[in-house]
Design a protein around this motif. Sequence first.
Motif, short mmCIF file in Angstrom:
data_model
loop_
_atom_site.label_atom_id
_atom_site.label_comp_id
_atom_site.label_asym_id
_atom_site.label_seq_id
_atom_site.Cartn_x
_atom_site.Cartn_y
_atom_site.Cartn_z
N SER A 84 -52.13 -64.59 4.89
CA SER A 84 -51.62 -65.69 5.05
C SER A 84 -51.53 -66.51 3.94
CB SER A 84 -51.74 -66.42 6.36
OG SER A 84 -51.58 -65.67 7.34
N LEU A 85 -50.61 -67.38 3.25
CA LEU A 85 -50.71 -68.43 2.36
C LEU A 85 -49.56 -69.34 2.86
CD1 LEU A 85 -51.40 -69.04 -0.38
CD2 LEU A 85 -49.57 -68.31 -1.34
N GLY A 86 -50.26 -70.58 2.88
CA GLY A 86 -49.38 -71.68 3.60
C GLY A 86 -49.60 -73.08 2.80
N TYR A 87 -48.61 -74.02 2.76
CA TYR A 87 -49.00 -75.36 2.38
C TYR A 87 -48.63 -76.29 3.53
CZ TYR A 87 -48.93 -79.28 -0.66
OH TYR A 87 -49.39 -80.52 -1.25
N ARG A 88 -49.72 -77.17 3.83
CA ARG A 88 -49.31 -78.12 4.79
C ARG A 88 -49.02 -79.53 4.07
NH1 ARG A 88 -54.49 -78.78 8.12
NH2 ARG A 88 -53.65 -77.11 9.46
N PHE A 89 -47.76 -80.01 4.55
CA PHE A 89 -47.28 -81.04 4.03
C PHE A 89 -47.74 -82.45 4.86
CE2 PHE A 89 -44.03 -77.87 2.99
CZ PHE A 89 -43.85 -78.03 1.92
N SER A 90 -48.20 -82.22 6.14
CA SER A 90 -48.49 -83.25 6.87
C SER A 90 -49.27 -82.80 8.12
CB SER A 90 -47.35 -84.26 7.43
OG SER A 90 -46.75 -83.69 8.23
N PRO A 91 -49.88 -83.66 9.05
CA PRO A 91 -50.59 -83.03 10.03
C PRO A 91 -49.71 -82.24 10.97
CG PRO A 91 -51.54 -85.17 9.64
CD PRO A 91 -50.30 -84.87 8.84
N TRP A 92 -48.38 -82.10 10.82
CA TRP A 92 -47.44 -81.73 11.63
C TRP A 92 -46.44 -80.62 11.14
CZ3 TRP A 92 -47.93 -87.21 10.75
CH2 TRP A 92 -48.62 -87.73 11.75
N ILE A 93 -46.39 -80.66 10.04
CA ILE A 93 -45.50 -79.81 9.40
C ILE A 93 -46.09 -78.87 8.17
CG2 ILE A 93 -43.20 -79.16 7.78
CD1 ILE A 93 -42.73 -79.92 10.80
N SER A 94 -45.82 -77.53 8.28
CA SER A 94 -46.22 -76.33 7.24
C SER A 94 -45.11 -75.75 6.90
CB SER A 94 -47.76 -75.76 7.49
OG SER A 94 -48.59 -76.84 7.88
N VAL A 95 -45.53 -74.85 5.79
CA VAL A 95 -44.67 -73.67 5.52
C VAL A 95 -45.76 -72.55 5.39
CG1 VAL A 95 -42.73 -74.81 4.56
CG2 VAL A 95 -44.39 -74.22 3.18
N GLU A 96 -45.37 -71.24 5.67
CA GLU A 96 -46.30 -70.27 5.71
C GLU A 96 -45.67 -68.78 5.13
OE1 GLU A 96 -49.65 -70.60 8.61
OE2 GLU A 96 -49.12 -68.19 9.09
N VAL A 97 -46.28 -68.30 4.33
CA VAL A 97 -45.85 -66.94 4.13
C VAL A 97 -46.77 -65.99 4.63
CG1 VAL A 97 -45.13 -65.22 2.21
CG2 VAL A 97 -44.51 -67.53 2.19
N ASN A 98 -46.39 -64.62 5.00
CA ASN A 98 -47.29 -63.86 5.93
C ASN A 98 -46.92 -62.39 5.25
OD1 ASN A 98 -49.28 -65.17 7.69
ND2 ASN A 98 -47.45 -65.87 8.31
N TRP A 99 -47.84 -61.77 4.85
CA TRP A 99 -47.83 -60.17 4.76
C TRP A 99 -48.51 -59.52 5.85
CZ3 TRP A 99 -51.16 -56.03 4.32
CH2 TRP A 99 -50.63 -54.82 3.94
N ALA A 100 -47.95 -58.48 6.69
CA ALA A 100 -48.73 -58.11 7.88
C ALA A 100 -48.57 -56.59 7.67
CB ALA A 100 -48.00 -58.63 9.15
N ASN A 101 -49.33 -55.66 8.13
CA ASN A 101 -49.49 -54.38 8.42
C ASN A 101 -49.64 -53.95 9.76
OD1 ASN A 101 -50.20 -51.75 8.85
ND2 ASN A 101 -51.31 -51.45 7.06
N LEU A 102 -48.74 -53.50 10.54
CA LEU A 102 -48.60 -53.75 11.93
C LEU A 102 -48.76 -52.39 12.42
CD1 LEU A 102 -46.11 -56.11 11.25
CD2 LEU A 102 -46.73 -56.41 13.36
N GLY A 103 -49.63 -51.59 11.71
CA GLY A 103 -50.01 -50.30 12.05
C GLY A 103 -48.83 -49.25 12.43
#
Length: 231
Positions: free
Chosen positions: A73-92
């Motif tokens: 995961s790579l994310g950025y929190r703008f405030s204690p309530w809002i973030s954006v997040e990018v995830n790369w996942a290997n789900l098997g």
Amino acid sequence: MRKFLLIHGVAAALLATGAHAGDAGLYLGFGAGQSNFSGDIASQINDAYGPTSGFLLDNASLRDDSDTAYKISLGYRFSPWISVEVNWANLGEATSHYETRSATAGTTLPVLIDGRYRLRSLSASLVGELPFNDVLTGSLRLGLAGTRLKYDEGGSVTASIPHTFSAKSDNTTRPIAGLGLAWSITPTLDLRADWDRYFRVGERFAFDNDTNGRFDHVDMYSLNLLYHFSN
């Protein structure tokens, strides 16, 4: 009394370590857990082997619908309530099995087929966070996931007549949703339990290279360690 003082001291320490939870900034995470594939694959195979297919289907099943999964995961929190997040996942992967035979005269030998589905994903989500206190934070994620579902199968009519097939990867963009509960261990480290759901992965099973099975949804349950970079 000693137990009360000990519990009180631990609680105070936890509150102190989470004093900076919710600060704005960049964070990086790694998680691992388990995936679960949910879909009527057996029914889809049965529909494909209909009266006009030239084959008779003896049975079909999704034999193994869960596997080890992990994500970055790579994310950025703008405030204690809002973030954006990018995830790369290997789900098997998940595996299927079905047995079919020719509907025409000439042979009654069954064809035994084992299928394997492998799923990867790259997603982007908007994360809403709700701090319960200085230590615990709940989160809701909504976004889009680019999924890649790879299918291949192998089997045989007899030991001397093998069967192999590798399909073209199914690449689709689908909605994703998730819930999380994070515990602030230190001002820079969080431990977060996540549930992520990927909707309508793949296309219905059919006799071509592009439609080899659709899952109603694929769930991932993971435990993640998040590192928050200081500003």
